[in-house]
Design a protein around this motif. Structure first.
Motif, short mmCIF file in Angstrom:
data_model
loop_
_atom_site.label_atom_id
_atom_site.label_comp_id
_atom_site.label_asym_id
_atom_site.label_seq_id
_atom_site.Cartn_x
_atom_site.Cartn_y
_atom_site.Cartn_z
N GLN A 1 0.95 -1.27 0.11
CA GLN A 1 0.09 0.01 0.09
C GLN A 1 0.82 1.20 0.06
O GLN A 1 0.65 2.13 -0.66
N ILE A 2 2.00 1.24 0.95
CA ILE A 2 2.87 2.35 0.89
C ILE A 2 3.52 2.58 -0.58
O ILE A 2 3.94 3.65 -1.10
N ALA A 3 4.00 1.47 -1.13
CA ALA A 3 4.67 1.58 -2.46
C ALA A 3 3.57 2.10 -3.50
O ALA A 3 3.84 3.14 -4.27
N SER A 4 2.22 1.86 -3.52
CA SER A 4 1.26 2.34 -4.34
C SER A 4 0.83 3.86 -4.09
O SER A 4 0.79 4.58 -5.01
N ALA A 5 1.09 4.25 -2.78
CA ALA A 5 0.54 5.66 -2.52
C ALA A 5 1.81 6.52 -2.79
O ALA A 5 1.49 7.90 -3.19
N GLY B 1 4.52 5.86 -4.99
CA GLY B 1 4.97 5.65 -6.38
C GLY B 1 6.35 5.02 -6.27
O GLY B 1 7.35 4.91 -7.40
N LEU B 2 6.81 4.58 -4.93
CA LEU B 2 8.30 4.20 -4.98
C LEU B 2 8.12 2.63 -5.17
O LEU B 2 7.23 2.05 -5.11
N SER B 3 9.19 1.99 -5.59
CA SER B 3 9.11 0.65 -5.88
C SER B 3 8.71 -0.19 -4.50
O SER B 3 9.43 0.03 -3.56
N LEU B 4 8.26 -1.45 -4.64
CA LEU B 4 7.92 -2.43 -3.55
C LEU B 4 9.36 -2.58 -2.92
O LEU B 4 9.51 -2.55 -1.63
N GLU B 5 10.60 -2.83 -3.84
CA GLU B 5 11.71 -3.26 -3.44
C GLU B 5 12.19 -1.92 -2.40
O GLU B 5 12.88 -2.09 -1.31
N ARG B 6 12.14 -1.01 -2.78
CA ARG B 6 12.41 0.49 -1.93
C ARG B 6 11.63 0.37 -0.80
O ARG B 6 12.60 0.82 0.31
N VAL B 7 10.74 0.27 -0.88
CA VAL B 7 9.82 0.53 0.37
C VAL B 7 10.28 -0.69 1.39
O VAL B 7 10.39 -0.43 2.38
N LYS B 8 10.25 -1.70 0.77
CA LYS B 8 10.91 -2.99 1.83
C LYS B 8 12.26 -2.55 2.64
O LYS B 8 12.81 -2.95 3.57
N ALA B 9 13.19 -1.92 1.49
CA ALA B 9 14.67 -1.71 1.87
C ALA B 9 14.26 -0.73 3.20
O ALA B 9 15.21 -0.66 4.20
N LEU B 10 13.53 0.41 3.06
CA LEU B 10 13.17 1.35 3.90
C LEU B 10 12.64 0.79 5.30
O LEU B 10 12.98 1.14 6.27
N SER B 11 11.87 -0.32 4.89
CA SER B 11 11.10 -0.80 6.02
C SER B 11 12.38 -1.68 6.84
O SER B 11 12.24 -1.50 8.05
N ASN B 12 13.27 -2.22 6.43
CA ASN B 12 14.37 -2.96 6.89
C ASN B 12 15.25 -2.04 7.66
O ASN B 12 15.81 -2.51 8.72
N LYS B 13 15.53 -1.01 7.24
CA LYS B 13 16.33 -0.10 7.82
C LYS B 13 15.49 0.57 9.07
O LYS B 13 16.29 0.85 10.16
N LYS B 14 14.15 0.72 8.89
CA LYS B 14 13.52 1.10 10.10
C LYS B 14 13.81 0.04 11.20
O LYS B 14 13.85 0.44 12.29
N ILE B 15 13.76 -0.98 10.75
CA ILE B 15 13.64 -2.21 11.77
C ILE B 15 15.13 -2.06 12.53
O ILE B 15 15.38 -2.33 13.67
#
Length: 272
Positions: A252-256, A258-272
């Motif tokens: 949902q974040i990627a869709s909102a 416009g970032l790629s799913l891979e980039r959002v996942k990378a940001l999610s991992n950094k957050k963790i």
């Protein structure tokens, strides 16, 4: 007629560096009489003033007035600060010492902007900055005659002063590299057109113009790259905020954003 666009400093200086053209331009834009025999290009004061050595595209002065004309196509971030600095330096340069604060010459700086602003909230074809204070009754106290004038040919409109408008329309007309001679029957216009006509430009000057063009293109790419990076950083910051809230999936974040799913996942991992 094929012409070299007046967005290039080299050709602008050749056309407007002719004393009679310069004086008529100053008269129509500033509303003053100006009489000179020579216009200097790439002018620098003999001694450095301030921390940055200023160089002016076109410079001329008589016994009472100092007029500077600058042309710029790409607006860097420090655009307004830089030309204000140059304008003030041309005032300060006249001060002879702590007992001589007077300005022998009134300074007029005209800046010609041949592209639009990235900030769409900035709209004008003709904008004037003076230094006169305004009293509590709304009256202007006429003590500082110096003026800094910005011209934007691409934004000429019905409210542009008529004498200014004819110059802005002429400059704007040149920007696509073609002009109709029939539109400019007056001698002065013909003289400027002769100076910018493509087939009459000598090879050495054409080489300088090509260098100008390459530099302008490089600056445009630099500005666009900076804007692209700025947008990317803003989108990633938004994604981080969504991730912090925790109520949206990475899809949902990627869709909102416009970032790629891979980039959002990378940001999610950094957050963790």
């Amino acid at each position: 007629m094929q012409v070299i666009p007046l967005k290039y400093g080299t050709i602008f200086k050749q056309a407007f560096g002719q004393p009679d053209v310069f004086c008529q331009f100053a008269k129509d834009i500033l509303g003053i009489e100006f009489n000179i025999d020579k216009v200097y290009t790439e002018y620098e004061y003999p001694e450095p003033i301030g921390f940055v050595r200023s160089k002016y595209d076109l410079f001329a002065e008589d016994t009472e007035k100092r007029i500077i004309v600058e042309v710029q196509h790409v607006k860097e971030e420090d655009f307004f600060d830089r030309f204000l600095y140059n304008h003030l330096i041309s005032m300060v340069e006249q001060v002879g010492g702590y007992q001589a604060y007077g300005f022998d010459r009134t300074v007029y700086t005209i800046v010609v902007l041949t592209s639009n602003f990235h900030n769409r909230n900035i709209k004008f074809s003709y904008a004037v900055s003076d230094m006169n204070p305004i009293g509590e009754y709304g009256n202007t106290v006429e003590v500082y005659p110096h003026r800094l004038v910005f011209l934007c040919p691409r934004q000429v409109n019905d409210k542009t002063p008529p004498l200014v408008k004819k110059w802005l329309n002429f400059i704007k007309d040149s920007l696509d590299g073609e002009m109709d001679e029939m539109d400019y029957p007056d001698t002065l216009w013909r003289k400027i057109m002769a100076a910018i006509q493509k087939q009459t430009i000598n090879p050495a000057l054409l080489s300088e113009i090509k260098d100008d063009a390459a530099w302008e293109e490089a600056k445009i790419r630099f500005v666009e790259e900076g804007e692209r990076k700025g947008r990317q950083e803003a989108l990633e910051e938004a994604a981080r905020n969504f991730l912090a809230i925790g109520s949206l999936s990475v899809e949902q974040i990627a869709s909102a954003t416009g970032l790629s799913l891979e980039r959002v996942k990378a940001l999610s991992n950094k957050k963790i």
